[in-house]
Design an enzyme around this catalytic site. Sequence first.
Site, PDB file in Angstrom:
ATOM      1  N   ASP A 166      51.023 -33.654  33.148  1.00  0.00           N
ATOM      2  CA  ASP A 166      50.484 -35.015  33.118  1.00  0.00           C
ATOM      3  C   ASP A 166      50.252 -35.381  31.645  1.00  0.00           C
ATOM      4  O   ASP A 166      50.435 -34.555  30.761  1.00  0.00           O
ATOM      5  CB  ASP A 166      49.226 -35.136  33.976  1.00  0.00           C
TER       6      ASP A 166
ATOM      7  N   ASP B 146      51.507 -34.915  44.273  1.00  0.00           N
ATOM      8  CA  ASP B 146      50.667 -33.801  43.832  1.00  0.00           C
ATOM      9  C   ASP B 146      49.249 -34.105  44.251  1.00  0.00           C
ATOM     10  O   ASP B 146      48.880 -35.282  44.350  1.00  0.00           O
ATOM     11  CB  ASP B 146      50.699 -33.644  42.299  1.00  0.00           C
TER      12      ASP B 146
ATOM     13  N   CYS C  59      52.682 -18.936  61.315  1.00  0.00           N
ATOM     14  CA  CYS C  59      52.744 -19.328  59.894  1.00  0.00           C
ATOM     15  C   CYS C  59      53.316 -18.168  59.080  1.00  0.00           C
ATOM     16  O   CYS C  59      52.942 -17.018  59.274  1.00  0.00           O
ATOM     17  CB  CYS C  59      51.343 -19.703  59.391  1.00  0.00           C
TER      18      CYS C  59
ATOM     19  N   CYS D   6      52.946 -17.613  55.843  1.00  0.00           N
ATOM     20  CA  CYS D   6      52.285 -17.397  54.545  1.00  0.00           C
ATOM     21  C   CYS D   6      51.761 -15.965  54.437  1.00  0.00           C
ATOM     22  O   CYS D   6      51.584 -15.288  55.447  1.00  0.00           O
ATOM     23  CB  CYS D   6      51.161 -18.410  54.344  1.00  0.00           C
TER      24      CYS D   6
ATOM     25  N   CYS E 266      48.625 -15.294  56.730  1.00  0.00           N
ATOM     26  CA  CYS E 266      48.830 -15.235  58.180  1.00  0.00           C
ATOM     27  C   CYS E 266      49.738 -14.076  58.599  1.00  0.00           C
ATOM     28  O   CYS E 266      49.660 -13.604  59.733  1.00  0.00           O
ATOM     29  CB  CYS E 266      49.412 -16.551  58.688  1.00  0.00           C
TER      30      CYS E 266
ATOM     31  N   HIS F   2      47.438 -19.986  52.017  1.00  0.00           N
ATOM     32  CA  HIS F   2      47.799 -20.587  53.307  1.00  0.00           C
ATOM     33  C   HIS F   2      47.959 -22.104  53.179  1.00  0.00           C
ATOM     34  O   HIS F   2      48.936 -22.680  53.654  1.00  0.00           O
ATOM     35  CB  HIS F   2      46.758 -20.270  54.392  1.00  0.00           C
TER      36      HIS F   2
HETATM   37 ZN   LIG Z   1      49.239 -19.192  56.908  1.00  0.00          ZN
END
Ligand SMILES: [Zn+2]
Length: 378
Positions: free
Chosen positions: A90, A272, A310, A312, A315, A341
């Site tokens: 930025d 963002d 999920c 991630c 998870c 996550h």
């Molecule tokens: Zn997750």
Amino acid sequence: MKYKVLATEGRAKRAEVETVHGTIQTPVFMNVGTVAAIKGAVSTEDLERIGTQVELSNTYHLHVRTGDKIIKQLGGLHKFMSWNKPILTDSGGFQVFSLAGLRKIREEGVTFHSHIDGRKIFMGPEESIQIQSNLGSTIAMAFDECPPALAEKEYVRPSVERTTRWLVRCKAELDRLNALDDTVNKEQVLFGINQGAIFPDIRIEHAKRIVDMDLDGYAIGGLAVGESHEQMYYILDETVPYLPQNKPVYLMGVGTPANILEGVERGVDFFDCVYPTRNGRHAHLYTNHGKINLMNAKYETDDRPIEEGCGCPACQRYSRAYIRHLLKAKEMLGMRLCVLHNLYFYNQMMKEIRDAIDCGCFAMYKKHKLASMEENLE
Ligand SMILES: [Zn+2]
């Protein structure tokens, strides 16, 4: 930088942006690493695992600590933080106007006090671009003033006119720096920023002015700063049609999953927001069936992952009960798993959005996603 539209559905665009640091698939959510790190002990290796395409760093924060000159000396931001994919910086303007002890805005720029040690700093268009050039980001943002959402028209109009003059100076400075031998990234590109608060006439007039400058991309700034969601969507409806169809459009600082779906529908490519990281650090987790507050007592003995299915790192391996225990014990790992996550959830949603536009079923996807996320699990 090359931008290629691959598919459209209404105003929604599915595109590819080729940069010197690799190709970005859009619509994309940029993961916010304020001081060249995602808050919550998240490493660049983690970012690779959770599908991050673009990392966003804050110019103001890196300028006041550790300093862009030191980062340049160490080879630029990509090398410094060990991240070889695109980085957007930025301009520092938003932090200067909102965070720092603001002194005075003049035609040349802004004098303010550092929030770290109180020292006096001057930043104008040239200084902002010099800092971003030292960092060597893929995409630099123009130095602008972001007036408060509810500012009066008499304030907004001259402010936007000054932002246009500042943009001309930003572009000249970037061209000058990109031509120097010791510049970190000689192919750094510049996005201009549309301002005008909630006044469509000022927004449209400003959009036309900055589009004439033929920049590599255009951002819509000054939204999500206090106006209603309806006002934000209205401004997008009015303004985006005046931005080029063959260039990326970036909606700055937005937002919730619902805001992103509405933005994509209105032609936005880049987003963002600090929500997924900030909420993660406070145990507020996004799922496809609504938000979870992991601090609730009912999760104490819940041995399921945050969300079934999920992909991630949290998870794949850990239970709600365990992560809740970590948060209660104030172990840093708890916060880290929650942030991973949430960022994965956002990155994955963007992938679903891209797939949906590719197959011409974005409208249906959006409807189902919004309905399922409205379930309240808290
Ligand atoms: Zn997750």
